[in-house]
Design a protein around this motif. Structure first.
Motif, PDB file in Angstrom:
ATOM      1  N   UNK A  94       0.825  -1.203   0.000  1.00 42.75           N
ATOM      2  CA  UNK A  94       0.000   0.000   0.000  1.00 42.75           C
ATOM      3  C   UNK A  94       0.860   1.254   0.000  1.00 42.75           C
ATOM      4  N   UNK A  95       0.406   2.262  -0.760  1.00 43.20           N
ATOM      5  CA  UNK A  95       1.122   3.532  -0.772  1.00 43.20           C
ATOM      6  C   UNK A  95       0.914   4.338   0.506  1.00 43.20           C
ATOM      7  N   UNK A  96      -0.327   4.350   0.977  1.00 40.75           N
ATOM      8  CA  UNK A  96      -0.666   5.227   2.095  1.00 40.75           C
ATOM      9  C   UNK A  96      -0.562   4.509   3.435  1.00 40.75           C
ATOM     10  N   UNK A  97      -0.011   5.191   4.413  1.00 39.31           N
ATOM     11  CA  UNK A  97       0.008   4.672   5.773  1.00 39.31           C
ATOM     12  C   UNK A  97      -0.312   5.797   6.743  1.00 39.31           C
ATOM     13  N   UNK A  98      -0.950   5.438   7.856  1.00 38.43           N
ATOM     14  CA  UNK A  98      -1.501   6.424   8.780  1.00 38.43           C
ATOM     15  C   UNK A  98      -1.160   6.054  10.220  1.00 38.43           C
ATOM     16  N   UNK A  99      -1.024   7.062  11.049  1.00 37.50           N
ATOM     17  CA  UNK A  99      -0.967   6.870  12.493  1.00 37.50           C
ATOM     18  C   UNK A  99      -2.072   7.695  13.149  1.00 37.50           C
ATOM     19  N   UNK A 100      -2.830   7.027  14.034  1.00 37.01           N
ATOM     20  CA  UNK A 100      -3.897   7.662  14.812  1.00 37.01           C
ATOM     21  C   UNK A 100      -3.648   7.416  16.294  1.00 37.01           C
ATOM     22  N   UNK A 101      -4.251   8.253  17.093  1.00 44.94           N
ATOM     23  CA  UNK A 101      -4.400   7.925  18.487  1.00 44.94           C
ATOM     24  C   UNK A 101      -5.892   7.923  18.820  1.00 44.94           C
ATOM     25  N   UNK A 102      -6.239   7.069  19.744  1.00 48.34           N
ATOM     26  CA  UNK A 102      -7.640   6.919  20.109  1.00 48.34           C
ATOM     27  C   UNK A 102      -7.786   7.072  21.602  1.00 48.34           C
ATOM     28  N   UNK A 103      -8.599   8.015  22.001  1.00 47.51           N
ATOM     29  CA  UNK A 103      -8.837   8.296  23.406  1.00 47.51           C
ATOM     30  C   UNK A 103     -10.336   8.282  23.673  1.00 47.51           C
ATOM     31  N   UNK A 104     -10.735   7.849  24.863  1.00 45.40           N
ATOM     32  CA  UNK A 104     -12.169   7.781  25.195  1.00 45.40           C
ATOM     33  C   UNK A 104     -12.855   9.127  24.987  1.00 45.40           C
ATOM     34  N   UNK A 105     -13.983   9.092  24.300  1.00 46.09           N
ATOM     35  CA  UNK A 105     -14.750  10.308  24.077  1.00 46.09           C
ATOM     36  C   UNK A 105     -14.256  11.187  22.957  1.00 46.09           C
ATOM     37  N   UNK A 106     -13.083  10.876  22.427  1.00 43.86           N
ATOM     38  CA  UNK A 106     -12.515  11.711  21.358  1.00 43.86           C
ATOM     39  C   UNK A 106     -12.449  10.987  20.020  1.00 43.86           C
TER      40      UNK A 106
END
Lengths: 114, 114
Positions: free
Chosen positions: A29-41
């Protein structure tokens, strides 16, 4: 099946440490992502990359940097970890044009900064 | 830039049809609408994507009205295993200030009751 793997499921670090979170995808895949996940957000985009050595800031890049030296690998770096970076970190990859793609997510890394 | 709004939670009995609506008033012409499902301790998983009108696959339907300012994910005859958080996602594009925005909703927690 697309597989996105993350180097650790759980990580405990101390304030001020440099932290590396690794992500590898096996589908070219060309695209790669980083996320963070927090409660309520929900999920918030930190950085993404659309090609090797290319990166773009997302919604919340402050305190983070990224590296993409090879197409299959995308690293998230916390230069000096702080307690407010305690979170779940999710990596994803996708093939098609941005905004129209199906993103494939890894299992996540739960980071605790003490 | 498109922001999304979803109900925080929904309850449903097994066997019922569930409809989850996402508002995205500022959706752009090129934006697609994508829905993901997330179980605890896992990364989100793609369910369905659409641009306008109706899309159906083996697990869900997606209804998008002509103005595209909202979308509705429809899950037919839910079972206990459909208990999860459902996210709608709209587009990925430049915010015009050197960063990109990818707008995930905050998610709808669906609880299916026996």
């Amino acid at each position: 099946d697309v597989k996105v793997t993350q180097s650790s499921r759980y990580l405990v670090k101390r304030t001020g440490e440099k932290v590396f979170l690794e992500c590898v995808q096996d589908m070219d895949h060309e695209n790669m992502f980083w996320y963070r996940q927090d409660p309520g957000l929900g999920l918030r985009l930190i950085y993404f990359s659309y090609d090797v050595k290319m990166k773009e800031k997302g919604d919340i890049p402050e305190g983070y940097s990224v590296s993409r030296e090879k197409k299959e690998r995308f690293s998230l770096i916390l230069e000096s970890a702080s307690t407010n970076q305690t979170s779940m970190y999710l990596c994803a990859s996708s093939l098609v044009a941005l905004g129209q793609e199906t993103q494939y997510f890894g299992p996540g890394t739960r980071l605790l900064v003490l | 830039l498109a922001k999304t709004t979803q109900p925080i939670s929904m309850d449903s009995y097994e066997g019922q049809e569930v409809n989850i609506t996402c508002s995205h008033n500022n959706i752009a012409t090129n934006d697609y609408i994508t829905w993901y499902q997330q179980f605890p301790s896992q990364g989100p998983r793609f369910i369905i994507q659409g641009y306008k009108t109706k899309v159906t696959n083996e697990v869900a339907s997606l209804f998008i009205p002509a103005d595209r300012k909202s979308s509705t994910l429809s899950l037919p005859r839910v079972s206990l295993s459909d208990t999860a958080v459902y996210y709608c996602l709209v587009g990925l594009r430049s915010s015009g200030a050197g960063s990109y925005q990818l707008t995930f909703g905050k998610g709808t927690k669906l609880s299916v009751i026996p």
